[in-house]
Enzyme design. Structure first.
Site, short mmCIF file in Angstrom:
data_model
loop_
_atom_site.label_atom_id
_atom_site.label_comp_id
_atom_site.label_asym_id
_atom_site.label_seq_id
_atom_site.Cartn_x
_atom_site.Cartn_y
_atom_site.Cartn_z
N CYS A 87 -4.42 2.09 -4.65
CA CYS A 87 -3.68 3.17 -4.00
C CYS A 87 -2.40 3.52 -4.74
CB CYS A 87 -3.35 2.77 -2.56
SG CYS A 87 -2.41 1.22 -2.42
N HIS A 101 0.88 -1.16 0.00
CA HIS A 101 0.00 0.00 0.00
C HIS A 101 0.92 1.21 0.00
CE1 HIS A 101 -2.85 3.09 1.24
NE2 HIS A 101 -1.93 3.46 2.12
#
Length: 310
Positions: free
Chosen positions: A104, A36
């Site tokens: 993301c 992430h």
């Protein structure tokens, strides 16, 4: 320019190191982490969570960064950057999120290109597509998505896009849940693979299932060829035959051949820091004299001949 003009990408491994330790043994390739990312600029961290979100750096629901990549200094003021985020907000909402095509990392990349005119590394940007194409990725994709959904519910979008999802509609999956699931994958993959399929046919190759026995053999053998493979690796279907042929040709009292199936001894991946499968190590009196990177039949054969002649 002040320090707040510095920009960086913060990377958080959602698997907490387990993808890196398990992937070589289970899928025959190295994966540093399940990333992430968020972008840090103007003393704030911006990330794609429950929409476009903004928090203090390192204090997002996704946790403490595993590492930070410096992106350089930006000349874009915070007001103009926020205008940019306003323009793209409808493309980055809870509803538009897709773990492969709009995640993301795509958001971080667009921000990096706007702020400093550079992309984040392609291995991070394309990681989801590449990873979820693997057998391991296909198995854990639902868990990763559920884990991300649970983490996203802890963030609040900077903009009212109508996409904020109440926590009651989001799966409650913690980082510990994901780690436990990854730890159990080895047993699941073993059940789905025939451990005897494509095994080495040569009686000159001894299969080992015990790490301590392997270490003992390395130190007592005059010359040793260690072949590390996995039934889940397509390439090993060919290399198993090649190693069998080499063993039939060159094995004698001075050079012994051993094999390890990583699905039967997956801890070998961490002990030997495997980056890919198959891998061959050649030892002389307990010392490594050759390590394949990557595997090449001709080079391995040349090294075995050299070992016999010494």
């Amino acid at each position: 320019a002040g320090a707040d003009n510095q920009s960086s990408s913060e990377l958080i491994d959602l698997s907490h190191g387990l993808a890196k330790s398990l992937a070589p043994a289970l899928i025959g390739q190295e994966i540093e982490g399940i990333w992430h990312t968020g972008i840090v600029v103007h003393d704030k961290e911006y990330f794609f969570g429950n929409g476009i979100c903004c928090e203090e750096p390192g204090r997002t629901p996704f946790g403490v960064p595993t590492k930070v990549e410096d992106l350089g200094e930006t000349e874009i003021p915070v007001e103009l950057f926020h205008d940019f985020l306003q323009d793209i907000k409808d493309r980055f909402t809870f509803i538009t999120y897709n773990v492969i095509t709009n995640n993301c990392n795509h958001f971080t990349n667009e921000c990096a290109e706007f702020l400093v005119n550079k992309s984040i590394p392609s291995n991070i940007l394309n990681q989801a597509k590449d990873f979820f194409d693997t057998p391991l990725g296909k198995m854990i994709q639902p868990m990763v998505v559920a884990s991300q959904d649970a983490l996203k519910q802890g963030s609040m979008s900077m903009f009212d896009t109508g996409s904020n999802i109440p926590s009651t509609q989001t799966p409650s999956v913690t980082g510990e849940d994901l780690q436990n699931a990854l730890s159990n994958l080895k047993d699941n993959i073993v059940e789905k693979n025939d451990l005897h399929e494509n095994m080495l046919k040569s009686t000159s190759v001894t299969a080992l299932k015990d790490l301590f026995l392997l270490q003992e053999q390395i130190f007592i053998a005059q010359g040793l060829v260690l072949y590390i493979w996995s039934p889940s690796s397509e390439e090993c279907k060919t290399t198993n035959e090649e190693i069998s042929q080499l063993a039939d040709t060159y094995a004698d009292e001075t050079v012994q051949f051993f094999s390890v199936n990583t699905l039967q001894m997956y801890e070998i991946a961490e002990n030997f820091q495997l980056k890919s499968l198959p891998t061959v190590y050649i030892y002389k009196q307990g010392e490594v004299v050759y390590a394949s990177d990557p595997y090449n039949k001709e080079i391995v054969e040349a090294q075995v001949k050299k070992l016999r002649e010494e």
